[in-house]
Motif scaffolding. Structure first.
Motif, PDB file in Angstrom:
ATOM      1  N   ARG A 109     -58.595 -29.915  51.618  1.00 24.34           N
ATOM      2  CA  ARG A 109     -59.126 -29.207  52.790  1.00 24.34           C
ATOM      3  C   ARG A 109     -59.021 -27.698  52.611  1.00 24.34           C
ATOM      4  N   ARG A 110     -58.186 -27.249  51.678  1.00 22.96           N
ATOM      5  CA  ARG A 110     -58.029 -25.809  51.450  1.00 22.96           C
ATOM      6  C   ARG A 110     -58.887 -25.301  50.301  1.00 22.96           C
ATOM      7  N   ALA A 111     -59.785 -26.115  49.791  1.00 19.31           N
ATOM      8  CA  ALA A 111     -60.563 -25.719  48.614  1.00 19.31           C
ATOM      9  C   ALA A 111     -61.416 -24.484  48.898  1.00 19.31           C
ATOM     10  N   ILE A 112     -62.084 -24.456  50.045  1.00 18.00           N
ATOM     11  CA  ILE A 112     -62.911 -23.285  50.386  1.00 18.00           C
ATOM     12  C   ILE A 112     -62.036 -22.065  50.585  1.00 18.00           C
ATOM     13  N   ALA A 113     -60.910 -22.223  51.280  1.00 21.83           N
ATOM     14  CA  ALA A 113     -60.008 -21.092  51.511  1.00 21.83           C
ATOM     15  C   ALA A 113     -59.513 -20.504  50.194  1.00 21.83           C
ATOM     16  N   SER A 114     -59.292 -21.360  49.181  1.00 18.30           N
ATOM     17  CA  SER A 114     -58.800 -20.856  47.898  1.00 18.30           C
ATOM     18  C   SER A 114     -59.831 -19.978  47.209  1.00 18.30           C
ATOM     19  N   VAL A 115     -61.129 -20.218  47.456  1.00 19.99           N
ATOM     20  CA  VAL A 115     -62.185 -19.356  46.904  1.00 19.99           C
ATOM     21  C   VAL A 115     -62.253 -18.056  47.704  1.00 19.99           C
ATOM     22  N   LEU A 116     -62.177 -18.167  49.015  1.00 22.46           N
ATOM     23  CA  LEU A 116     -62.300 -16.993  49.886  1.00 22.46           C
ATOM     24  C   LEU A 116     -61.139 -16.012  49.691  1.00 22.46           C
ATOM     25  N   PHE A 117     -59.922 -16.539  49.536  1.00 20.95           N
ATOM     26  CA  PHE A 117     -58.742 -15.664  49.487  1.00 20.95           C
ATOM     27  C   PHE A 117     -58.218 -15.438  48.067  1.00 20.95           C
ATOM     28  N   HIS A 118     -58.886 -15.997  47.053  1.00 22.65           N
ATOM     29  CA  HIS A 118     -58.408 -15.842  45.687  1.00 22.65           C
ATOM     30  C   HIS A 118     -58.410 -14.380  45.255  1.00 22.65           C
ATOM     31  N   ALA A 226     -73.987 -31.093  50.360  1.00 20.54           N
ATOM     32  CA  ALA A 226     -74.102 -30.952  48.910  1.00 20.54           C
ATOM     33  C   ALA A 226     -75.453 -30.403  48.476  1.00 20.54           C
ATOM     34  N   ALA A 227     -76.276 -29.980  49.444  1.00 18.37           N
ATOM     35  CA  ALA A 227     -77.646 -29.561  49.120  1.00 18.37           C
ATOM     36  C   ALA A 227     -77.706 -28.238  48.379  1.00 18.37           C
ATOM     37  N   ILE A 228     -76.697 -27.365  48.547  1.00 20.79           N
ATOM     38  CA  ILE A 228     -76.710 -26.059  47.894  1.00 20.79           C
ATOM     39  C   ILE A 228     -75.366 -25.799  47.237  1.00 20.79           C
ATOM     40  N   ALA A 229     -75.383 -25.144  46.095  1.00 22.93           N
ATOM     41  CA  ALA A 229     -74.154 -24.817  45.383  1.00 22.93           C
ATOM     42  C   ALA A 229     -74.419 -23.662  44.443  1.00 22.93           C
ATOM     43  N   THR A 249     -74.993 -21.450  57.321  1.00 22.80           N
ATOM     44  CA  THR A 249     -75.415 -22.846  57.203  1.00 22.80           C
ATOM     45  C   THR A 249     -74.608 -23.795  58.076  1.00 22.80           C
ATOM     46  N   GLY A 250     -73.521 -23.308  58.657  1.00 23.36           N
ATOM     47  CA  GLY A 250     -72.696 -24.179  59.482  1.00 23.36           C
ATOM     48  C   GLY A 250     -71.844 -25.137  58.683  1.00 23.36           C
ATOM     49  N   ARG A 251     -71.656 -24.855  57.419  1.00 23.17           N
ATOM     50  CA  ARG A 251     -70.835 -25.728  56.573  1.00 23.17           C
ATOM     51  C   ARG A 251     -69.383 -25.697  57.050  1.00 23.17           C
ATOM     52  N   GLN A 252     -68.712 -26.825  57.035  1.00 17.75           N
ATOM     53  CA  GLN A 252     -67.350 -26.932  57.528  1.00 17.75           C
ATOM     54  C   GLN A 252     -66.368 -26.208  56.608  1.00 17.75           C
ATOM     55  N   PHE A 253     -65.328 -25.612  57.205  1.00 15.12           N
ATOM     56  CA  PHE A 253     -64.345 -24.857  56.438  1.00 15.12           C
ATOM     57  C   PHE A 253     -63.519 -25.758  55.511  1.00 15.12           C
ATOM     58  N   HIS A 254     -63.437 -27.056  55.801  1.00 16.09           N
ATOM     59  CA  HIS A 254     -62.626 -27.952  54.983  1.00 16.09           C
ATOM     60  C   HIS A 254     -63.479 -28.727  53.977  1.00 16.09           C
ATOM     61  N   ASP A 255     -64.738 -28.336  53.820  1.00 16.53           N
ATOM     62  CA  ASP A 255     -65.677 -29.048  52.960  1.00 16.53           C
ATOM     63  C   ASP A 255     -65.450 -28.697  51.486  1.00 16.53           C
ATOM     64  N   VAL A 256     -66.283 -29.281  50.617  1.00 14.76           N
ATOM     65  CA  VAL A 256     -66.305 -28.893  49.205  1.00 14.76           C
ATOM     66  C   VAL A 256     -66.833 -27.453  49.123  1.00 14.76           C
TER      67      VAL A 256
END
Length: 502
Positions: A109-118, A226-229, A249-256
């Motif tokens: 669930r922290r995967a997105i946060a790890s990109v944002l705060f890295h 998963a439509a955009i990456a 896009t409204g993507r969830q914060f705990h998403d991939v």
């Protein structure tokens, strides 16, 4: 139990905020604080992203019933920032950034946060009073989750656009902003639908993915997460792109994570498998860095058609090689990749043979502010060399927009400027068979393509019917800055030579 309709109806005044109003609020805070002069707009925008993430995460955790969401950040993180000040605030924020920025495979669930705060750097310690005011006055009193998603996303995109000068200064990674309206046109030309999976291997601030997502959403219905990456080697761009995509896009914060920090040229592994698990890409939109003096790590790329190519040429062959058969591509390229000899010619020859390179869009000169470069968009479909040895490319159409003379500041592009191109391109219709030549749109048929392939240089520096324009129309400041940039590049190249001799 509360319903989604109840949540919408109970929205406060924040539900009526506009993108421009939100952007002006942030911009005014930055410009009216004399003590922030040492902070760049880019650094300020990064902190807006941090605070938005933490505040929205906190608000969503406070919801009741089926709309409640466990927080991504440690419980109580936001209230502790609101109550802290000075050294305590600096210490609290630094610790929070460090914790959220660490990859944690045990907590997906922290995967997105790890990109944002890295590798995030906290607000300067001597300016914590201003950060405290930003938190207490501009963020904490309001329910940001009540703001309409499209308005909040557009506001953040405007804030990024306001960082144009700071992003342009990141010349070591070749960053610049691609006009959003042009990317909208490209998404329409590629006829993107919700069934597509769109990838950008040099994602920058994520504008290409947002344009693709909006084109998908225009068809109605839900767009899959998963439509955009995308991926980028620049950690700061990954941070901005992540928040930009989340909000738009409204993507969830705990998403991939929609964005990964990665060197796309580093491996010959299938491009899309690095971004989204086992989801095959059907479309790529990519505007790689236009840097000719950057040495990419291609030691493991024995699949490349040519070695020692420029960075944009390497991106072109990387995409053409790693995309699955049938995938559609729109790749920005500087003029040099179209006519340079050596490795560039080898790549062009292989591209024409292995892909259906059907359209070349020649963009307005000087469109990318402060570069002075001439750029193009190559549209192609991944194919294979035919059994009889014939190239996959049958005919190539060239649309010339060079004489429009737009920049991204004084005379920015609009969708209307490319309405004629879209009409000529005929996305999703009968394709090449339905196209008609005009003064801007020229067809190079099968015989022409064979002649190009058999020529010594395999040049794709092709013209339409309009008279080629001259550079005297380009802003003199852009020409001067381009000269300075090239002198700087030359100096760095000679320094490498000098270092090797010593």
């Amino acid at each position: 139990m509360a319903t989604e309709r109840d949540n919408i109806v109970s929205r406060g005044p924040e539900g009526h905020w506009t993108a421009d109003g939100i952007f002006r609020r942030w911009q005014r805070f930055f410009e009216q604080k004399p003590s922030l002069k040492g902070l760049t707009r880019l650094e300020f925008t990064e902190h807006i992203a941090y605070l938005l993430f933490l505040k929205l995460d906190h608000e969503r955790a406070q919801r009741t019933g089926m709309f409640a969401s466990p927080p991504i950040a440690p419980a109580g993180s936001w209230p502790s920032l609101v109550l802290a000040g000075g050294e305590d605030l600096h210490r609290a924020l630094t610790g929070l950034m460090a914790e959220l920025g660490k990859p944690n495979p045990q907590d997906p669930r922290r995967a997105i946060a790890s990109v944002l705060f890295h590798d995030s750097r906290p607000w300067p310690a001597d300016k914590m009073a201003d950060l405290g005011r930003l938190i207490v006055e501009e963020f904490d009193p309001y329910r940001w989750s009540d703001v309409r998603r499209d308005e909040l996303g557009s506001a953040f995109s405007l804030l990024i656009a306001d960082c144009r000068d700071d992003i342009r200064a990141k010349r070591e990674t070749g960053q610049f902003l691609t006009p959003p309206h042009l990317l909208t046109v490209i998404a329409k030309a590629l006829a993107i639908t919700p069934q597509d999976r769109v990838v950008d291997a040099a994602v920058g601030v994520g504008t290409s993915l947002i344009a693709a997502h909006r084109e998908m959403a225009a068809h109605g219905g839900r767009v899959d997460a998963a439509a955009i990456a995308g991926a980028d080697i620049d950690v700061q761009m990954c941070r901005l792109a992540t928040m930009n995509v989340l909000l738009n896009t409204g993507r969830q914060f705990h998403d991939v994570p929609p964005i990964l920090r990665a060197d796309s040229l580093d491996t010959k592994e299938r491009l899309v498998r690095r971004y989204e698990r086992d989801v095959a890409a059907t479309v790529v939109i990519c505007n790689p860095p236009f840097k000719s003096n950057v040495e990419a790590n291609t030691e493991r790329r024995d699949d490349f058609w040519a070695q020692n190519a420029t960075l944009p040429a390497n991106f072109l062959q990387h995409l053409a090689i790693t995309l699955p058969q049938g995938a559609r591509a729109a790749v920005f390229m500087p003029d040099g990749v179209l006519f340079h000899r050596g490795s560039a010619a080898t790549i062009r020859r292989a591209l024409l043979r292995n892909c259906d390179v059907h359209t070349l869009l020649r963009l307005p000169t000087g469109m990318f502010h402060d570069t002075g470069s001439k750029s193009n968009v190559l549209f192609f479909t991944k194919s294979v060399l035919r059994p009889n040895g014939d190239p996959a490319t049958d005919e190539l159409w060239v649309y010339d927009a060079r004489d429009l003379h737009h920049t991204d500041t004084a005379n920015p592009l609009t969708e209307e400027d490319f309405a004629e191109f879209l009409e000529a391109y005929r996305p999703g219709e009968e394709g090449l068979a339905g196209r008609t030549e005009s003064s801007r749109f020229k067809r190079y048929d099968r015989d022409d393509v064979r002649k190009i392939l058999n020529s010594s240089g395999t040049s794709l520096d092709l013209k339409a019917h309009i008279v080629d324009t001259h550079d005297e129309f380009v802003d003199p400041r852009e020409i001067a800055q381009s000269i300075v940039d090239h002198l700087g590049d030359a100096q760095r190249s000679f320094q490498v030579v000098l270092d090797s001799l010593s």
